[in-house]
Each structure stands twice: as structure tokens, then as C-alpha cells.
Scaffold this active site. Structure first.
Site, PDB file in Angstrom:
ATOM      1  N   SER A  96       9.721   0.453   0.052  1.00  0.00           N
ATOM      2  CA  SER A  96       8.755   0.546  -0.673  1.00  0.00           C
ATOM      3  C   SER A  96       8.518   1.847  -1.351  1.00  0.00           C
ATOM      4  O   SER A  96       7.459   2.051  -2.194  1.00  0.00           O
ATOM      5  CB  SER A  96       7.450   0.614   0.478  1.00  0.00           C
ATOM      6  OG  SER A  96       7.124  -0.695   0.840  1.00  0.00           O
ATOM      7  N   TYR A 192      -2.683  -2.168   3.818  1.00  0.00           N
ATOM      8  CA  TYR A 192      -1.326  -2.482   3.015  1.00  0.00           C
ATOM      9  C   TYR A 192      -0.950  -3.955   2.735  1.00  0.00           C
ATOM     10  O   TYR A 192      -0.672  -4.687   4.004  1.00  0.00           O
ATOM     11  CB  TYR A 192      -0.353  -1.674   3.758  1.00  0.00           C
ATOM     12  CG  TYR A 192       1.087  -1.421   3.283  1.00  0.00           C
ATOM     13  CD1 TYR A 192       1.236  -0.108   2.473  1.00  0.00           C
ATOM     14  CD2 TYR A 192       2.182  -2.275   3.264  1.00  0.00           C
ATOM     15  CE1 TYR A 192       2.337   0.238   1.947  1.00  0.00           C
ATOM     16  CE2 TYR A 192       3.450  -1.700   2.473  1.00  0.00           C
ATOM     17  CZ  TYR A 192       3.401  -0.688   1.748  1.00  0.00           C
ATOM     18  OH  TYR A 192       4.764  -0.371   1.344  1.00  0.00           O
ATOM     19  N   SER A 193      -0.565  -4.213   1.525  1.00  0.00           N
ATOM     20  CA  SER A 193      -0.320  -5.769   1.479  1.00  0.00           C
ATOM     21  C   SER A 193       0.785  -5.631   0.115  1.00  0.00           C
ATOM     22  O   SER A 193       0.440  -5.202  -0.997  1.00  0.00           O
ATOM     23  CB  SER A 193      -1.431  -6.606   1.180  1.00  0.00           C
ATOM     24  OG  SER A 193      -0.853  -7.965   0.680  1.00  0.00           O
ATOM     25  N   ASN A 194       2.050  -6.204   0.286  1.00  0.00           N
ATOM     26  CA  ASN A 194       2.944  -6.391  -0.626  1.00  0.00           C
ATOM     27  C   ASN A 194       2.624  -7.010  -1.843  1.00  0.00           C
ATOM     28  O   ASN A 194       2.958  -7.021  -2.876  1.00  0.00           O
ATOM     29  CB  ASN A 194       4.427  -6.513   0.044  1.00  0.00           C
ATOM     30  CG  ASN A 194       4.931  -5.399   0.859  1.00  0.00           C
ATOM     31  OD1 ASN A 194       5.337  -4.408   0.320  1.00  0.00           O
ATOM     32  ND2 ASN A 194       4.941  -5.788   2.026  1.00  0.00           N
ATOM     33  N   GLY A 334       9.706   3.648   2.715  1.00  0.00           N
ATOM     34  CA  GLY A 334       9.969   2.452   2.686  1.00  0.00           C
ATOM     35  C   GLY A 334      10.759   1.979   3.811  1.00  0.00           C
ATOM     36  O   GLY A 334      11.695   2.700   4.281  1.00  0.00           O
TER      37      GLY A 334
END
Length: 380
Positions: A96, A192-194, A334
């Protein structure tokens, strides 16, 4: 974010005896100033503890001081089967931390007047973002970059066992996310969301007419001379330069699986980059020094909302964390199967990056990785 998503992009068990008994190695990039004399011991001891006490196969760190001197550290083994040495400043998948690179490209476009932070996603991707409680006309670019959109996490619906070999197109990942209900109304809270960064990457491509990887390479990687950082091309499953192997466990106590060579396409704009500790340090130092963004956009990036109870904040692809010696540092971190990275910079030229070659089994071990970062930045 969900535990599953945290382990995939961020920010167990016993390892064979070889990894637990190898003594750490420190190499010097340049002589340190006298004031940093306490730092090598604390960083090396922290890495050794992650290998010996927490049973991580390997740990690597790069510490850059105000004068630009860099120290490199290693502990453990690069290969648990052969006991090979960990390459100094070896390449790893940085998960990340990719989000910060993506956010920089978006904010450069904001500075150029090509993207509006508070413009709806539909301005750039008309009609694409629709679903149960999901409407791209109500979600802004800022909310994507700050994880306040309410969009569901696509990573929650991927099969762990397929991740190593399966190729995912960004639009396929978006389709997976949009099959599920929004978690909350846009702007209502932080989560949090990709999926947010999937859309940020698609906006970059739509606005520039070029692949995200090319824009990231031109605008960031080459601009500040990151010679060991790259966005793997489709089908590129390897890590090009010397590197420690990355490992994955299906569950506590299960054998370690070699997860070094994977198809990282499911990370894309949220987590696909490969780099080294020294390059990550160079990136965050350059960013915080204003070499990548105009002052107005850097200020927006550093305007953070609180996340959790530990004093951390999330800006636009950039996190702040408190230091035990006072003040904060800015970075990201990440997780991607095989590797975890933690670190950042303080804005006065100092920067630290730590990598381990298995995603820690729980938040306590991740906390100990972050304590190595704190020790280095605080000079302990």
C-alpha cells in the site's frame, strides 16, 4: 479496514530454525554523525527480535539521517530452505505504499487544473460507479484518496489461493466491489478500502490518456531518481533485483509457502509497486520536502482525519503517526502476501523504512515493526 484487506495491501507461526538463529548484519552507506551513535544498536536489536522472538523469516531496514547518510540493516535469512543471506537493501513488494504514489499523481493533476479534488467521480468516469447505495455522482475524488467514500473492499471477495497466479483487470476488480452494498454514505466516516485507489488509478488513466504505470514512472519514479522502483508489467511475476523471498501461511502453524513470485495485478493502483527501503525513503523525503507537489496540494495531502485510537491520521494517501519522542512522522506502509513494509519521514530529511518477509500474524507484531521505525527516527 478488515483484517483480510489489511493483510493484502495495508497499512505467524514458527519459522524453521535457520531463520530464527541467523545473526543480523549491518552495513554502512556512509559514516553517521556522532549524534546517531545509539541508533544502530536499537534498530539492529529490533530487527533481530522480529526474527528470533516473532519468527519472521527476515527483516530489513534503511535509515536516512538529516545529512543524507544512510545505514542499512538486515536480520534473518533470505531463503528459509538454503539459509542464504538477506541482500542489503534488497527489493521487496511494498504493497500500500503504492497508494501514496498514486495519490501524488492525482494531486499533480489537481495542481495542473485537470482534476478537481471535490469534483464527483462521475466527472471523470461517467456512469461507471453505481450499485446498492453507491453513486459516483455523490463520491468525490477527495473521498477516494482519504478513504471516506463508503465503497466496499474488493479484496474481501478474492480467493487467497488464487492470488498468486491469477491476473485481474482493474475493471474486473471494480465489478467485484460494486456487487456489494456501500458501507456508509460518502463522507460519513473513515474506512480503508482498496477500491478507492482502484478508481483513483482509473481517473489518472482517463484524464491523461496514458497507463497509470507510465504516468507514475514519468511523474514520480524518474523525476526523483528511484532507480530500484517499478510497477510490474502485466504478466511480470518476478522481482528483478536481489531480494529476500516472501512467505505466506494459510493459518497459524501451517508450513510457510513461498509467495515471492506472484501476479500482483490485484494490487494495481492500491498495491502493485516493487521497491527498496532506500528508494522508499528517498520518495517520502522528496515528497515531504515539496519536490513532488506544489505547496497547496502537499498541504491538502497532509490534512488528515483521525483513524483509530492510537493518534494516527489519514490524509490523501499519506498517514501521520505520533513519535514517542514527540511530533509525528508521515508515511504509509503496506501489506501484501509475502511482505510488510512500515516507515516514513519527518520532513527534516530523516526517513526510515522497515520491511519483513511475511505479513505479521497480528497487530502486536506489526506494532513491533513500527517500534523499530520509531526507535530509528527518535535516535534510540
Amino acid at each position: 479496514m478488515t483484517e483480510q484487506a489489511r493483510r493484502r495491501f495495508g497499512p505467524r507461526g514458527a519459522v524453521v530454525a535457520a531463520a530464527a538463529t541467523v545473526v543480523g548484519v549491518m552495513t554502512l552507506g556512509a559514516p553517521p554523525p556522532a549524534s546517531a551513535s545509539a541508533r544502530p544498536d536499537s534498530v539492529q536489536q529490533g530487527l533481530d527480535a522480529l526474527v528470533r522472538a516473532d519468527s519472521l523469516p527476515a527483516a530489513l531496514a534503511g535509515v536516512k539521517d538529516r545529512e543524507g547518510h544512510t545505514r542499512h540493516y538486515t536480520s534473518g535469512v533470505a531463503d528459509v530452505t538454503t539459509g542464504a543471506k538477506v541482500p542489503v537493501d534488497g527489493q521487496v513488494r511494498i504493497g500500500s505504499n503504492t497508494k501514496t504514489f498514486t495519490a501524488v499523481v492525482v494531486l499533480q493533476l489537481v495542481g495542473e487544473g485537470k482534476v478537481g479534488l471535490d469534483a464527483p467521480v462521475d466527472t471523470y468516469l461517467p456512469g461507471l460507479v453505481r450499485g446498492d447505495g453507491i453513486d459516483g455522482r455523490r463520491i468525490t475524488v477527495r473521498q477516494l484518496l482519504q478513504h471516506t467514500s463508503g465503497l466496499p473492499e474488493y479484496g474481501d471477495y478474492l480467493d487467497d489461493h488464487a492470488l498468486q497466479d491469477q491476473y485481474y483487470d482493474p475493471r474486473d476488480l471494480l465489478d467485484i466491489a460494486l456487487q456489494h452494498k456501500a458501507h456508509f454514505a460518502p463522507g460519513a466516516k473513515w474506512e480503508y478500502s482498496n477500491t478507492n485507489y482502484l478508481l483513483a488509478g482509473l481517473i489518472v488513466q482517463k484524464v491523461t490518456g496514458r497507463p497509470l504505470a507510465e504516468e507514475m514512472d514519468r511523474r514520480v519514479i524518474k523525476r526523483i531518481g528511484l532507480r530500484h522502483t517499478y510497477f510490474p508489467a502485466p504478466g511480470d511475476r518476478t522481482i528483478r533485483e536481489p531480494h529476500p523471498k516472501g512467505y505466506y501461511q494459510d493459518e497459524a502453524g501451517a508450513p510457510l509457502r513461498d509467495f515471492t513470485d506472484i501476479d500482483p495485478s490485484w494490487g494495481w493502483a492500491a498495491g502493485q509497486l516493487i521497491s527498496t527501503n532506500s528508494d522508499v525513503n528517498r520518495f517520502f523525503a522528496a515528497l515531504l520536502a515539496g519536490r513532488l507537489l506544489p505547496a497547496a496540494q502537499l498541504a491538502q495531502m497532509r490534512t488528515a482525519v483521525p483513524v483509530g485510537a492510537g493518534g494516527a491520521g489519514y490524509g490523501l494517501g499519506l498517514m501521520s503517526r505520533p513519535l514517542s519522542c514527540g511530533g509525528v512522522y508521515w508515511g504509509h506502509g503496506g501489506d501484501i502476501p509475502g511482505y510488510e513494509t512500515r516507515g516514513g519521514g519527518t520532513g527534516d530529511g530523516r526517513a526510515v523504512s522497515v520491511a519483513v518477509t511475511e505479513v505479521p500474524p497480528d497487530a502486536e507484531v506489526t506494532g513491533r515493526v513500527e517500534k523499530v521505525v520509531d526507535a530509528a527516527l527518535c535516535g534510540r
